[in-house]
Scaffold this motif. Structure first.
Motif, PDB file in Angstrom:
ATOM      1  N   ALA A  13     -12.853   1.048  11.568  1.00  0.00           N
ATOM      2  CA  ALA A  13     -13.014   0.236  12.778  1.00  0.00           C
ATOM      3  C   ALA A  13     -11.687  -0.390  13.189  1.00  0.00           C
ATOM      4  CB  ALA A  13     -14.066  -0.844  12.553  1.00  0.00           C
ATOM      5  N   LEU A  14     -10.924  -0.878  12.211  1.00  0.00           N
ATOM      6  CA  LEU A  14      -9.619  -1.473  12.517  1.00  0.00           C
ATOM      7  C   LEU A  14      -8.683  -0.436  13.127  1.00  0.00           C
ATOM      8  CD1 LEU A  14      -8.964  -3.698   9.351  1.00  0.00           C
ATOM      9  CD2 LEU A  14      -9.871  -4.412  11.561  1.00  0.00           C
ATOM     10  N   ARG A  15      -8.609   0.713  12.505  1.00  0.00           N
ATOM     11  CA  ARG A  15      -7.691   1.749  13.006  1.00  0.00           C
ATOM     12  C   ARG A  15      -8.102   2.245  14.383  1.00  0.00           C
ATOM     13  NH1 ARG A  15      -7.108   4.643   7.124  1.00  0.00           N
ATOM     14  NH2 ARG A  15      -5.163   3.614   6.493  1.00  0.00           N
ATOM     15  N   ALA A  16      -9.417   2.326  14.625  1.00  0.00           N
ATOM     16  CA  ALA A  16      -9.894   2.774  15.933  1.00  0.00           C
ATOM     17  C   ALA A  16      -9.491   1.808  17.033  1.00  0.00           C
ATOM     18  CB  ALA A  16     -11.413   2.936  15.907  1.00  0.00           C
ATOM     19  N   GLU A  17      -9.290   0.535  16.669  1.00  0.00           N
ATOM     20  CA  GLU A  17      -8.887  -0.477  17.645  1.00  0.00           C
ATOM     21  C   GLU A  17      -7.374  -0.538  17.797  1.00  0.00           C
ATOM     22  OE1 GLU A  17     -10.162  -2.745  20.609  1.00  0.00           O
ATOM     23  OE2 GLU A  17     -11.586  -1.976  19.121  1.00  0.00           O
ATOM     24  N   GLY A  18      -6.658   0.338  17.089  1.00  0.00           N
ATOM     25  CA  GLY A  18      -5.208   0.357  17.183  1.00  0.00           C
ATOM     26  C   GLY A  18      -4.518  -0.622  16.265  1.00  0.00           C
ATOM     27  N   VAL A  19      -5.239  -1.133  15.263  1.00  0.00           N
ATOM     28  CA  VAL A  19      -4.645  -2.076  14.311  1.00  0.00           C
ATOM     29  C   VAL A  19      -3.753  -1.304  13.341  1.00  0.00           C
ATOM     30  CG1 VAL A  19      -5.110  -3.757  12.486  1.00  0.00           C
ATOM     31  CG2 VAL A  19      -6.622  -3.625  14.479  1.00  0.00           C
ATOM     32  N   ARG A  20      -2.556  -1.827  13.128  1.00  0.00           N
ATOM     33  CA  ARG A  20      -1.655  -1.258  12.129  1.00  0.00           C
ATOM     34  C   ARG A  20      -2.020  -1.850  10.775  1.00  0.00           C
ATOM     35  NH1 ARG A  20       4.121  -2.536  13.470  1.00  0.00           N
ATOM     36  NH2 ARG A  20       3.345  -4.254  14.719  1.00  0.00           N
ATOM     37  N   VAL A  21      -2.402  -0.990   9.846  1.00  0.00           N
ATOM     38  CA  VAL A  21      -2.969  -1.419   8.574  1.00  0.00           C
ATOM     39  C   VAL A  21      -2.084  -1.003   7.410  1.00  0.00           C
ATOM     40  CG1 VAL A  21      -4.922  -1.117   7.012  1.00  0.00           C
ATOM     41  CG2 VAL A  21      -5.327  -1.368   9.451  1.00  0.00           C
ATOM     42  N   GLN A  22      -1.937  -1.897   6.442  1.00  0.00           N
ATOM     43  CA  GLN A  22      -1.274  -1.546   5.178  1.00  0.00           C
ATOM     44  C   GLN A  22      -2.214  -1.921   4.046  1.00  0.00           C
ATOM     45  OE1 GLN A  22       2.886  -2.469   4.794  1.00  0.00           O
ATOM     46  NE2 GLN A  22       2.764  -2.639   2.574  1.00  0.00           N
ATOM     47  N   GLU A  23      -2.517  -0.953   3.204  1.00  0.00           N
ATOM     48  CA  GLU A  23      -3.462  -1.164   2.105  1.00  0.00           C
ATOM     49  C   GLU A  23      -2.713  -1.578   0.837  1.00  0.00           C
ATOM     50  OE1 GLU A  23      -6.677   1.946   2.024  1.00  0.00           O
ATOM     51  OE2 GLU A  23      -5.288   2.928   3.435  1.00  0.00           O
ATOM     52  N   HIS A  24      -3.304  -2.532   0.117  1.00  0.00           N
ATOM     53  CA  HIS A  24      -2.684  -3.043  -1.111  1.00  0.00           C
ATOM     54  C   HIS A  24      -3.611  -2.816  -2.299  1.00  0.00           C
ATOM     55  CE1 HIS A  24       0.801  -5.182   0.684  1.00  0.00           C
ATOM     56  NE2 HIS A  24       0.016  -5.153   1.752  1.00  0.00           N
ATOM     57  N   GLY A  25      -3.164  -1.921  -3.186  1.00  0.00           N
ATOM     58  CA  GLY A  25      -3.886  -1.681  -4.419  1.00  0.00           C
ATOM     59  C   GLY A  25      -5.343  -1.334  -4.199  1.00  0.00           C
ATOM     60  N   SER A  26      -6.184  -1.806  -5.107  1.00  0.00           N
ATOM     61  CA  SER A  26      -7.618  -1.518  -5.052  1.00  0.00           C
ATOM     62  C   SER A  26      -8.334  -2.571  -4.217  1.00  0.00           C
ATOM     63  CB  SER A  26      -8.199  -1.470  -6.468  1.00  0.00           C
ATOM     64  OG  SER A  26      -7.915  -2.675  -7.169  1.00  0.00           O
ATOM     65  N   TRP A  27      -7.883  -2.761  -2.967  1.00  0.00           N
ATOM     66  CA  TRP A  27      -8.444  -3.810  -2.117  1.00  0.00           C
ATOM     67  C   TRP A  27      -9.932  -3.611  -1.871  1.00  0.00           C
ATOM     68  CZ3 TRP A  27     -10.799  -2.748   2.563  1.00  0.00           C
ATOM     69  CH2 TRP A  27     -10.573  -1.483   3.109  1.00  0.00           C
TER      70      TRP A  27
END
Length: 260
Positions: A13-27
């Motif tokens: 959902a975040l990516r579909a809204e154009g949000v730039r995402v960075q994942e950290h470990g086993s979030w």
């Protein structure tokens, strides 16, 4: 009122809204679920960190403190607009708040803002159960600036969750609107942020993305560097276009680019 999204649905959902995402470990599995229920979810709460620096702020929000274990939110929204995902599930972010406010958020029946809360962390309703939480990097002194990239990311995050749950912008509130002993976020008005979110909800998901036609000699890195200002964002382009082979682009191919 709704069941929480799965972690995969959440990031989609975040990516579909154009949000730039960075994942950290086993979030996806970093949470406080063993300490209490997670859900039903009724909205999202916006906070400020009272810290500076992305790495330090992300680490604190992921790990917490001795007397307040992490995660302290689901995502940390940095000044450059990148949202750092640090946990998912029950998180130590909202604490106690006013049950009347929760009722108005569920009903989405208030005006420009919910009624002023009269309960707080010590005597309030469990907000960690009912809200997604996002910490925004800011000192909270009323002087630390809120860059447009950060404000835009907050609006996109709010719109993403509202779309996913079929909520209006009134399901996104500030911590100060939830608890009578909180002042965050300080430096912008939540009413104006809800206006931003409402405006986004009138557009198609991902508004702000653009299309680029690949030319001879292009790589994802060179496209990210020239069009987004950071070659390291090539991975975002790959994910946005579901590219299994980052080296497999060809002249004439059209690519969607995330918001700058």
């Amino acid at each position: 009122m709704a069941n929480p999204l799965s972690a995969d649905q959440f990031i989609k959902a975040l990516r579909a809204e154009g949000v730039r995402v960075q994942e950290h470990g086993s979030w996806r599995t970093h949470n406080r679920n063993r300490k209490g229920p997670w859900g039903p979810v009724n909205g999202a709460i916006i906070h400020h960190t009272v810290t500076s620096g992305t790495d330090r702020s992300v680490a604190i929000c992921r790990d917490g403190y001795a007397d307040l274990p992490g995660p302290l939110c689901h995502g940390v929204i940095a000044k450059d607009g990148i949202v750092h995902l640090v946990g998912y599930g029950r998180a130590n972010h909202a604490g106690g708040g006013d049950g009347r406010v929760l009722d108005h958020v569920i009903a989405e029946d208030y005006g420009t803002r919910p009624p002023a809360p009269t309960r707080g962390n010590a005597d309030g309703t469990d907000g960690n159960r009912h809200f997604y939480g996002f910490e925004c990097i800011n000192l909270g002194d009323g002087k630390d600036p809120w860059p447009e990239a950060q404000l835009d990311a907050i609006a996109r995050v709010g719109a993403a969750l509202c779309r996913a749950h079929d909520w209006s912008a009134k399901s996104v509130i500030g911590h100060l609107e939830w608890s009578d002993d909180k002042v965050d976020p300080k430096g912008f008005a939540m009413a104006s942020m809800r206006d931003r979110i409402a405006k986004r909800l009138k557009t198609k998901p991902g508004a702000g993305t653009t299309t680029y036609t690949v030319t001879k000699g292009d790589t994802l890195w060179s496209i990210a560097a020239s069009k987004l200002g950071d070659g390291a964002r090539w991975a975002e382009i790959a994910k946005l276009n579901a590219l299994k082979n980052a080296d497999g682009i060809a002249a004439g191919q059209k690519l969607k680019l995330p918001a700058k």
